[in-house]
Design an enzyme around this catalytic site. Structure first.
Site, PDB file in Angstrom:
ATOM      1  N   TYR A   1       7.586   0.469 -11.429  1.00  0.00           N
ATOM      2  CA  TYR A   1       6.497  -0.305 -12.349  1.00  0.00           C
ATOM      3  C   TYR A   1       5.708   0.902 -12.842  1.00  0.00           C
ATOM      4  O   TYR A   1       5.040   0.820 -13.611  1.00  0.00           O
ATOM      5  CB  TYR A   1       5.883  -1.265 -11.452  1.00  0.00           C
ATOM      6  CG  TYR A   1       4.988  -2.106 -12.287  1.00  0.00           C
ATOM      7  CD1 TYR A   1       5.536  -2.776 -13.386  1.00  0.00           C
ATOM      8  CD2 TYR A   1       3.419  -2.099 -12.148  1.00  0.00           C
ATOM      9  CE1 TYR A   1       4.589  -3.659 -14.113  1.00  0.00           C
ATOM     10  CE2 TYR A   1       2.985  -2.999 -12.850  1.00  0.00           C
ATOM     11  CZ  TYR A   1       3.281  -4.011 -13.830  1.00  0.00           C
ATOM     12  OH  TYR A   1       2.634  -4.669 -14.884  1.00  0.00           O
TER      13      TYR A   1
ATOM     14  N   LYS B   1      -2.863  -1.859 -14.552  1.00  0.00           N
ATOM     15  CA  LYS B   1      -3.072  -3.434 -14.378  1.00  0.00           C
ATOM     16  C   LYS B   1      -4.115  -3.285 -13.101  1.00  0.00           C
ATOM     17  O   LYS B   1      -5.046  -4.482 -13.171  1.00  0.00           O
ATOM     18  CB  LYS B   1      -1.695  -4.132 -13.692  1.00  0.00           C
ATOM     19  CG  LYS B   1      -0.614  -4.189 -14.747  1.00  0.00           C
ATOM     20  CD  LYS B   1      -1.091  -5.150 -15.816  1.00  0.00           C
ATOM     21  CE  LYS B   1       0.002  -5.578 -16.800  1.00  0.00           C
ATOM     22  NZ  LYS B   1      -0.577  -6.386 -17.933  1.00  0.00           N
TER      23      LYS B   1
END
Length: 255
Positions: free
Chosen positions: A156, A163
């Site tokens: 990720y 995020k």
């Protein structure tokens, strides 16, 4: 029974195709009675988005590339002219350059990190600033996060820190806009097979692992996300703000 969003006006940012989280949300908003404005990223995306805009009878359709000066302002100016107000807005966009997304966070370029942060996080704050004057009686702002904001998810990469910043921004925006009755929340779905997710290396394995890890032993879909966002946009979510709400079959509770 009156539909939950009957008479409400909403903006949906982030529809790319019929697999998009934003599309699942737009479809749910419309089914609940809302009138919608939708955006497409650029001329290449427009042919994919316009038929979907037709399906939800979108009253306003415009391009929006958040990196292009003035485009977001133009969207909100059009909303002000056409409706004079806005009841809710959904932010469902994220981006990181492939070279940075596929590499180590340690090696992330300054330019790539800044661009990912601008598109994926700061654009939500900009959206909130432009929405605020159109919500004199309160409203709801929503954005999309992922469990990679709070734990390390393989491959990720830089989107994890981005995020995390988005979730933190959600809390600060909620605190600042709360006195005006504007609620701000992040929604964190489990892994979904969207176009954006396809850029993550090993994503098919991530989906398999999610099924094995989630207590409900299943994946969620864009309609599940749409149902939650419709709740948040309506009266049922009137006292929910500053939160990250998970719709992931329990994926986030198992390490």
């Amino acid at each position: 029974m009156t539909p939950a969003l009957q008479g409400k006006k909403g903006l949906v940012i982030g529809i790319a195709n019929d697999k998009s989280i934003a599309w699942g949300c737009a479809r749910a908003f419309r089914a609940a009675g809302a009138e919608l404005a939708v955006t497409w990223f650029n001329d290449k995306a427009r042919p994919w988005v316009e038929p979907l805009a037709d399906q939800v009878q979108a009253a306003l359709r415009m391009p929006l590339d958040v990196e292009q000066p003035g485009q977001m302002e133009a969207v909100f100016e059009a909303i002000a002219r056409q409706w004079g107000r806005l009841d809710f807005a959904l932010h469902s966009i994220a981006f990181a350059p492939k070279s940075d997304l596929h590499g180590r966070v340690t090696d992330t370029s300054r330019e790539g990190f800044a661009r990912a942060m601008d598109i994926s996080c700061h654009s939500f704050a900009r959206m909130a600033r432009l929405a605020e004057p159109l919500m004199p009686d309160g409203g709801a702002l929503m954005t999309m996060s992922y469990v990679g904001a709070e734990e390390v998810v393989p491959n990720y990469g830089v989107m994890g820190p981005v995020k995390a910043a988005l979730e933190s921004s959600t809390r600060y925006l909620a605190a600042e806009l709360g006195p005006r009755g504007i609620r701000v929340n992040a929604v964190s779905p489990g892994p979904l097979a969207t176009r954006a997710a396809s850029g993550i290396a090993g994503f098919d394995q991530l989906l398999q692992d999610a099924v094995a890890r989630a207590p409900l032993r299943r994946l969620v879909d864009i309609d599940d996300v749409g149902a939650l966002c419709t709740f948040l946009a309506g009266e049922g979510g009137r006292n929910i703000t500053g939160s990250t709400l998970y719709v992931d079959a329990g994926y986030h509770v198992v390490g």
